[in-house]
Design an enzyme around this catalytic site. Structure first.
Site, mmCIF file in Angstrom:
data_model
loop_
_atom_site.group_PDB
_atom_site.id
_atom_site.type_symbol
_atom_site.label_atom_id
_atom_site.label_comp_id
_atom_site.label_asym_id
_atom_site.label_seq_id
_atom_site.Cartn_x
_atom_site.Cartn_y
_atom_site.Cartn_z
ATOM 1 N N LYS A 71 -44.126 23.496 -0.425
ATOM 2 C CA LYS A 71 -43.558 23.121 0.880
ATOM 3 C C LYS A 71 -42.074 22.839 0.755
ATOM 4 C CE LYS A 71 -44.400 20.221 4.909
ATOM 5 N NZ LYS A 71 -45.383 19.354 5.559
ATOM 6 N N ASN A 81 -40.647 21.303 6.123
ATOM 7 C CA ASN A 81 -40.767 19.854 6.257
ATOM 8 C C ASN A 81 -39.800 19.374 7.355
ATOM 9 O OD1 ASN A 81 -41.338 17.086 5.527
ATOM 10 N ND2 ASN A 81 -41.880 17.862 3.496
ATOM 11 N N THR A 82 -39.572 18.072 7.433
ATOM 12 C CA THR A 82 -38.641 17.494 8.410
ATOM 13 C C THR A 82 -37.197 17.759 7.985
ATOM 14 O OG1 THR A 82 -38.703 15.426 7.182
ATOM 15 C CG2 THR A 82 -40.249 15.639 9.008
HETATM 16 C C1 LIG Z 1 -44.629 10.594 10.395
HETATM 17 C C2 LIG Z 1 -44.599 11.832 9.545
HETATM 18 C C3 LIG Z 1 -45.057 11.794 8.231
HETATM 19 C C4 LIG Z 1 -45.037 12.938 7.442
HETATM 20 N N1 LIG Z 1 -45.522 12.886 6.170
HETATM 21 C C5 LIG Z 1 -45.577 14.023 5.426
HETATM 22 C C6 LIG Z 1 -46.157 14.011 4.140
HETATM 23 O O1 LIG Z 1 -46.666 13.001 3.654
HETATM 24 N N2 LIG Z 1 -46.168 15.185 3.438
HETATM 25 C C7 LIG Z 1 -45.656 16.348 3.933
HETATM 26 O O2 LIG Z 1 -45.706 17.384 3.255
HETATM 27 N N3 LIG Z 1 -45.106 16.390 5.170
HETATM 28 C C8 LIG Z 1 -45.067 15.257 5.916
HETATM 29 N N4 LIG Z 1 -44.524 15.304 7.174
HETATM 30 C C9 LIG Z 1 -43.920 16.566 7.673
HETATM 31 C C10 LIG Z 1 -44.878 17.374 8.554
HETATM 32 O O3 LIG Z 1 -46.001 17.801 7.837
HETATM 33 C C11 LIG Z 1 -44.148 18.613 9.126
HETATM 34 O O4 LIG Z 1 -43.779 19.455 8.055
HETATM 35 C C12 LIG Z 1 -42.901 18.254 9.934
HETATM 36 O O5 LIG Z 1 -43.087 17.071 10.655
HETATM 37 C C13 LIG Z 1 -42.498 19.359 10.907
HETATM 38 O O6 LIG Z 1 -43.554 19.654 11.798
HETATM 39 P P1 LIG Z 1 -43.689 19.019 13.287
HETATM 40 O O7 LIG Z 1 -42.369 19.231 13.965
HETATM 41 O O8 LIG Z 1 -44.839 19.739 13.911
HETATM 42 O O9 LIG Z 1 -43.962 17.558 13.096
HETATM 43 C C14 LIG Z 1 -44.529 14.149 7.980
HETATM 44 C C15 LIG Z 1 -44.069 14.188 9.302
HETATM 45 C C16 LIG Z 1 -44.108 13.053 10.093
HETATM 46 C C17 LIG Z 1 -43.607 13.126 11.515
#
Ligand SMILES: Cc1cc2nc3c(=O)[nH]c(=O)nc-3n(C[C@H](O)[C@H](O)[C@H](O)COP(=O)(O)O)c2cc1C
Length: 351
Positions: free
Chosen positions: A223, A252-253
């Site tokens: 990732k 990811n974010t």
């Molecule tokens: C509160 C929160 C916690 C997250 N924790 C993880 C994590 O533990 N591991 C991971 O790979 N991604 C984590 N992510 C990232 C999400 O899996 C995703 O890749 C990212 O938020 C983008 O997608 P979205 O816009 O649909 O949220 C987290 C995202 C959020 C918002």
């Protein structure tokens, strides 16, 4: 559509601090899953199967990692209609994460900022929960996402990933190696050329041994972050292929705040998710697809708030998609909306 309209639950949940709302929801799901009350929120699953990395995905919409870090609600979340669910990130030892508050809503942007820092109960509790779930027995796909403890120096990161890989291997349909959270110091440095080469070389060799031992080759996904330029994406793509990784989860974010400048909480440290990350993630997906060729599996994630957003990921080059933040803003109906949009997109029908 579920019995409980999310439009009614959302104002109540948004009246609570984001992490409290999250815990309350997870607690309720954990209590309801597997009971007759599951009917109150369960959704049918849209069938839109695809073969990817040697796995049969019943549909192309998955839950992104981080929502269920301890794998407590695999069955409950599965009942929302996901074809696949990814739980974790799990670290070898339990750890508390960063001090609270560490999760913020940016409602004007349909976004969240979090700096949770892999708060989780550790491998042992995670695996006990994974083994209790019946999700895999129903033909759905379970991904287990692994990371490193905050206290482990970055030079020893590989040993944390190896510990996790060994432990989760027999219980996973696929394993995701998370090297892109912005909330664990230096973690994203593992995406750098030499560090990535070393990490993936070691994991690949260990996977070969595990595949023999368990008579099953479990796909390994990596990732990555959206905050990478094209040259970095190309090096990563070549490294993934060199070490026979089976897929890439993008993304990811983001640490960028460009899209939310001036909004309340925009300057909080952490990773931004939701609508503002859609374009950045799609750019990385396009660059990955160009670099990897047409057959390498790409799991597209970041900023899906509608069926059309899900389609935009497939058009950028993703094979399947995942959702996290959209679920907070749109509720469980987004799962079926996205799955249906992808189904119609495939059959060429108008959306
Ligand atoms: C509160 C929160 C916690 C997250 N924790 C993880 C994590 O533990 N591991 C991971 O790979 N991604 C984590 N992510 C990232 C999400 O899996 C995703 O890749 C990212 O938020 C983008 O997608 P979205 O816009 O649909 O949220 C987290 C995202 C959020 C918002």
């Amino acid at each position: 559509m579920s019995l409980l309209p999310y439009a009614l639950a959302r104002p109540f949940l948004f009246g609570l601090d984001p992490e409290t709302a999250h815990e309350l929801t997870m607690h309720s799901l954990a209590r309801l899953q597997g009971t007759p009350l599951e009917w109150a929120y369960c959704n049918g699953m849209v069938g839109d199967p695809v073969e990817l990395a040697g796995l049969h995905f019943p549909n192309r919409v998955g839950l992104a990692a981080g929502l269920d870090k301890n794998a407590r609600c695999i069955d409950g979340l599965g009942a929302l209609g996901f074809g696949f669910v990814e739980v974790g990130t799990v670290t070898p030892k339990a750890q508390p994460g960063n001090p609270k508050p560490r999760m913020f809503r940016l409602p004007r942007a349909n976004a969240l900022i979090n700096r949770l820092g892999f708060n989780n109960d550790g491998l042992e509790a995670f695996l006990a929960n994974v083994q209790r779930a019946s999700f895999r027995k129903k033909g759905r796909i379970l991904g287990l996402n692994i990371g490193k403890n905050a206290a482990t120096p970055i030079e020893n990161a590989t040993s944390d990933y190896l510990l996790c890989l060994e432990a989760v291997y027999p219980h996973a349909d696929y394993v995701t190696v998370n090297i892109s959270s912005p909330n664990t110091k230096n973690l994203r440095a593992l995406q750098g050329d030499e560090a990535l080469d070393g990490l993936l070389g070691t994991l690949s060799a260990r996977r070969a041994r595990l595949a023999k031992q368990h008579s099953r080759r479990v796909p390994l996904f990596v990732k990555i972050a959206p905050d990478l330029d094209e040259a970095q994406v190309q090096v990563i793509a070549a490294t993934l292929q060199r070490h026979e990784m089976d897929g890439v989860v993008a993304t990811n974010t983001t640490i960028s705040r460009e899209a939310v400048k001036g909004q309340p909480h925009a300057e909080e440290a952490g990773g931004l998710s939701g609508a503002p990350v859609l374009e950045a993630s799609n750019r990385v997906i396009r660059q990955l697809r160009a670099a990897l060729g047409k057959d390498f599996p790409i799991i597209g994630v970041g900023g899906i708030l509608s069926g059309a957003d899900a389609v935009s990921k497939i058009e950028a080059g993703a094979d399947v998609v995942q959702i996290y933040t959209g679920l907070i803003y749109r509720g469980p109906d987004l799962v079926a909306e996205a799955a249906r949009a992808l189904q119609q997109h495939r059959s060429g029908a108008p959306e």
